[in-house]
Design a protein around this motif. Structure first.
Motif, short mmCIF file in Angstrom:
data_model
loop_
_atom_site.label_atom_id
_atom_site.label_comp_id
_atom_site.label_asym_id
_atom_site.label_seq_id
_atom_site.Cartn_x
_atom_site.Cartn_y
_atom_site.Cartn_z
N ASP A 121 0.76 -1.23 0.14
CA ASP A 121 0.10 0.00 0.09
C ASP A 121 0.70 1.32 0.10
OD1 ASP A 121 -1.88 -2.11 0.46
OD2 ASP A 121 -2.68 -1.07 2.14
N TYR A 122 2.16 1.36 0.48
CA TYR A 122 2.99 2.41 0.63
C TYR A 122 4.23 2.32 -0.12
CZ TYR A 122 -0.57 3.64 4.19
OH TYR A 122 -1.82 3.79 4.74
N HIS A 123 4.47 1.36 -0.59
CA HIS A 123 5.54 1.11 -1.57
C HIS A 123 7.09 1.20 -0.77
CE1 HIS A 123 2.54 1.00 -4.63
NE2 HIS A 123 2.29 2.24 -4.26
N ALA A 124 6.74 0.68 0.26
CA ALA A 124 7.83 0.75 1.14
C ALA A 124 8.70 -0.59 0.88
CB ALA A 124 7.72 0.88 2.79
N ALA A 125 9.69 -0.92 0.03
CA ALA A 125 10.27 -2.21 -0.04
C ALA A 125 11.22 -2.42 0.89
CB ALA A 125 10.71 -2.33 -1.73
N LYS A 126 11.35 -3.50 1.50
CA LYS A 126 12.16 -3.70 2.37
C LYS A 126 13.46 -4.62 1.70
CE LYS A 126 10.23 -8.32 4.07
NZ LYS A 126 9.88 -8.98 5.08
N GLY A 127 14.59 -4.31 2.52
CA GLY A 127 15.81 -4.79 1.98
C GLY A 127 16.49 -5.67 2.97
N LYS A 128 17.51 -5.69 3.49
CA LYS A 128 18.27 -6.53 4.18
C LYS A 128 17.36 -6.38 5.69
CE LYS A 128 21.97 -4.92 6.33
NZ LYS A 128 23.25 -4.76 6.81
N VAL A 129 17.56 -7.56 6.45
CA VAL A 129 16.84 -7.70 7.76
C VAL A 129 17.81 -8.19 9.04
CG1 VAL A 129 15.07 -8.78 9.15
CG2 VAL A 129 14.48 -8.27 6.76
N SER A 130 18.15 -7.46 10.04
CA SER A 130 18.98 -8.08 11.00
C SER A 130 18.37 -8.41 12.01
CB SER A 130 20.04 -6.72 11.00
OG SER A 130 20.86 -7.06 12.20
N GLU A 131 18.33 -9.70 12.67
CA GLU A 131 17.63 -10.23 13.65
C GLU A 131 18.57 -10.56 14.85
OE1 GLU A 131 14.66 -13.07 12.37
OE2 GLU A 131 13.30 -11.37 11.87
N VAL A 132 18.06 -10.27 16.00
CA VAL A 132 18.87 -10.93 17.26
C VAL A 132 17.85 -11.70 18.03
CG1 VAL A 132 20.01 -10.43 19.17
CG2 VAL A 132 20.58 -9.14 17.20
N TRP A 133 18.04 -12.86 18.64
CA TRP A 133 16.97 -13.65 19.23
C TRP A 133 17.66 -13.98 20.33
CZ3 TRP A 133 12.00 -14.36 18.05
CH2 TRP A 133 11.64 -14.11 16.76
N MET A 134 17.13 -13.82 21.50
CA MET A 134 17.50 -14.22 22.98
C MET A 134 16.53 -14.72 23.79
SD MET A 134 18.43 -10.46 24.00
CE MET A 134 18.18 -9.70 22.60
N ALA A 135 16.99 -15.66 24.75
CA ALA A 135 15.90 -15.71 26.03
C ALA A 135 16.00 -14.70 26.64
CB ALA A 135 16.52 -17.11 26.63
N GLY A 136 14.93 -14.39 27.48
CA GLY A 136 14.84 -13.56 28.64
C GLY A 136 13.51 -13.31 29.33
N ARG A 137 13.36 -11.99 29.64
CA ARG A 137 12.05 -11.74 30.51
C ARG A 137 11.56 -10.51 29.79
NH1 ARG A 137 14.98 -13.61 35.49
NH2 ARG A 137 14.26 -15.67 35.76
N ALA A 138 9.98 -10.63 29.41
CA ALA A 138 9.41 -9.56 28.85
C ALA A 138 9.29 -8.45 29.97
CB ALA A 138 7.98 -10.25 28.41
N PRO A 139 9.03 -7.14 29.50
CA PRO A 139 8.69 -6.18 30.36
C PRO A 139 7.42 -6.38 30.87
CG PRO A 139 8.82 -5.29 28.11
CD PRO A 139 9.28 -6.58 28.04
N GLN A 140 6.95 -5.67 32.02
CA GLN A 140 5.89 -5.86 32.80
C GLN A 140 4.56 -5.69 31.90
OE1 GLN A 140 5.31 -6.36 36.27
NE2 GLN A 140 3.18 -6.64 35.84
#
Length: 189
Positions: A121-140
């Motif tokens: 709808d907005y022609h915002a073509a995505k390129g490279k994606v950088s992801e980090v995954w980790m175990a942890g605790r979520a905020p309240q």
């Protein structure tokens, strides 16, 4: 041993000092570079539903620095919850400049993926994606949404998606998955 085989297949879980229990179903993702997690789950037969929890416009010096934009830039903060087979699975909080999709309030964020809306709808073509995954605790506030304790384990994904053809950030997202709802399998050549 039959119990060991059932445990290896993910059908039962052993808890030291408590016994053996039927395992709750887990999402099993594979190579997320090819498909989004949602597309993978749907292809595997899971029913995935999204609920829009919030869509706010805000300024943030921290976001402006991250996006390398002026401090007074207005950003969307889009908060969504995903359900897998009717059970809460994850919370997604996504940030991007309002100028990218000025009338996003009118978009159907519950039946269409946010990133597909931005692309189509907005022609915002995505390129490279950088992801980090980790175990942890979520905020309240995320724990309250998922109805879990602040000591409950979650898998946290932080992704930065860049515009196609350059190093400008398109959007930034934090994802919080209930710990027992996800199992990632990666194959590296």
């Amino acid at each position: 041993n039959v119990i060991t085989k059932l445990e290896q297949e993910g059908l039962v879980e052993r808890v030291m000092g408590k016994g053996t229990f039927v395992a709750s179903p887990r999402m099993k993702g594979t190579n997320t570079k090819v498909f989004s997690i949602i597309e993978q789950l749907q292809e595997m037969g899971y029913s995935i539903r999204t609920k829009r929890l919030g869509l706010e416009k805000k300024t943030s010096v921290t976001l402006a620095k991250e996006f390398k934009l002026p401090e007074d830039t207005l950003f969307y903060e889009v908060t969504r919850m995903r359900y897998m087979n009717g059970v809460p699975m994850s919370v997604h909080i996504t940030y991007f400049p309002v100028a990218l999709a000025p009338d996003l309030e009118n978009a159907d964020l519950e039946h269409r993926q946010l990133f597909k809306i931005l692309e189509n709808d907005y022609h915002a073509a995505k390129g490279k994606v950088s992801e980090v995954w980790m175990a942890g605790r979520a905020p309240q506030h995320v724990c309250e949404i998922l109805k879990i304790s602040t000591t409950y384990p979650v898998l946290i994904g932080i992704s930065t998606t860049y515009r196609v053809g350059n190093e400008r950030i398109l959007f930034y997202e934090k994802q919080y998955f209930c710990g027992e709802k996800i199992k990632l399998q990666l194959e590296i050549d």
